[in-house]
Design a protein around this motif. Sequence first.
Motif, PDB file in Angstrom:
ATOM      1  N   HIS A   6       0.854  -1.192   0.000  1.00 19.03           N
ATOM      2  CA  HIS A   6       0.000   0.000   0.000  1.00 19.03           C
ATOM      3  C   HIS A   6       0.890   1.242   0.000  1.00 19.03           C
ATOM      4  CE1 HIS A   6      -3.331   2.321   2.525  1.00 19.03           C
ATOM      5  NE2 HIS A   6      -2.877   3.034   1.509  1.00 19.03           N
ATOM      6  N   HIS A   8       1.616   5.273  -2.250  1.00 17.01           N
ATOM      7  CA  HIS A   8       1.053   6.299  -3.131  1.00 17.01           C
ATOM      8  C   HIS A   8       2.140   7.017  -3.924  1.00 17.01           C
ATOM      9  CE1 HIS A   8      -2.973   6.055  -1.309  1.00 17.01           C
ATOM     10  NE2 HIS A   8      -2.300   5.734  -0.215  1.00 17.01           N
ATOM     11  N   HIS A  38      -5.007   6.845  -4.739  1.00 14.01           N
ATOM     12  CA  HIS A  38      -6.422   7.062  -4.440  1.00 14.01           C
ATOM     13  C   HIS A  38      -7.244   7.194  -5.722  1.00 14.01           C
ATOM     14  CE1 HIS A  38      -6.061   7.637  -0.106  1.00 14.01           C
ATOM     15  NE2 HIS A  38      -4.980   8.361  -0.330  1.00 14.01           N
ATOM     16  N   GLU A  63      -6.637   2.596  -4.163  1.00 13.65           N
ATOM     17  CA  GLU A  63      -7.300   2.778  -2.864  1.00 13.65           C
ATOM     18  C   GLU A  63      -8.566   3.601  -3.107  1.00 13.65           C
ATOM     19  OE1 GLU A  63      -4.994   4.719   0.242  1.00 13.65           O
ATOM     20  OE2 GLU A  63      -6.355   3.958   1.794  1.00 13.65           O
ATOM     21  N   ASP A 248       1.809   2.447   3.697  1.00 13.06           N
ATOM     22  CA  ASP A 248       0.970   3.581   3.279  1.00 13.06           C
ATOM     23  C   ASP A 248       1.863   4.791   3.001  1.00 13.06           C
ATOM     24  OD1 ASP A 248      -1.296   4.972   2.604  1.00 13.06           O
ATOM     25  OD2 ASP A 248      -2.213   4.903   4.593  1.00 13.06           O
ATOM     26  N   HIS A 250       3.711   7.884   1.438  1.00 11.43           N
ATOM     27  CA  HIS A 250       3.271   9.031   0.637  1.00 11.43           C
ATOM     28  C   HIS A 250       4.459   9.903   0.234  1.00 11.43           C
ATOM     29  CE1 HIS A 250      -0.771   8.022   2.080  1.00 11.43           C
ATOM     30  NE2 HIS A 250      -1.278   8.915   1.271  1.00 11.43           N
TER      31      HIS A 250
END
Length: 297
Positions: A6, A8, A38, A63, A248, A250
């Motif tokens: 996961h 981004h 996303h 996501e 997650d 970023h």
Amino acid sequence: MRIDLHTHSDRSDGTDPPAELVRRAHEQGVDVLGLTDHDTAEGWQEAADAARRTGVTLVRGIEVSCRFGGYGVHLLAYLPDPTYPPLVAELQRVLDGRNARLPATLERLRRLGIDIDVDDVRAVAGETAAMGRPHVADALVALGVVRDRNAAFGRFLGPQGPAYVHRYAAELEAMICTVAEAGGVTVVAHPWASRHDHSALDERGLARLKAAGLSGIEVDHHDHPTGTRERLRELARRLELVVTGSSDHHGTGKPGHELGSLTTAPEQLERLLDLASAASASSGRRTPEVLQRSTAS
Ligand SMILES: [Zn+2]
Ligand SMILES: [Zn+2]
């Protein structure tokens, strides 16, 4: 084997372009990377090309911003056919909702006396498919209004904040079905993260989602304290759901989420990929492969 499912890129609210994200993952010793921007698959192609070059195994995902029992829930959709029309239509609705939200959010901030407009947000947003609250937060940081993204959400942009604007999100159970029809599998992202209300995602709620076709729960996430992870792990075991873990990441947008800092166990990934193969076969859709440099190793 380090498996981070996961992350981004700058096609949503991360700071690295997809190819750079894959390169960094390789550098950090991540063997299997999930790219899960996303509500968009826009970064997939660039990430896939980079994965072929570096030897990182790429699991393509999205996501999706959903709603369940009146609350926002993030759903990780892995390996769906990104051209499946109902999926494309629903993602477009979510993106449109986010785009409509931005001017309303900025208007509220201006009414609070903050001199901010869309160009301030664009200046920090990079190549994203949709500018959202994280970019507004970054703009507030750049303008010197707050120290970091967390402070921006805490003071202004979170659900209790004075600049919060409600927006469209996909209905969670319907989205789980849509992803399955598109040949993919779904995992609920950070279900018990402290910044979300998770009263709908108790054992009954998760059992209902499992019945709708949910494959797994993201248990090891930085927003879950240790005790929470253990309770979720036990729940996943009872409900026979796959357990994932991920950073997650970023980029520089969200400190403390370094690539590979939390990971998924190889046998759990294997379960997830088996379920994905089954979903792909029964959907008849053309789903993305899990990219590997060499399947012989
Ligand atoms: Zn999320
Ligand atoms: Zn995320």
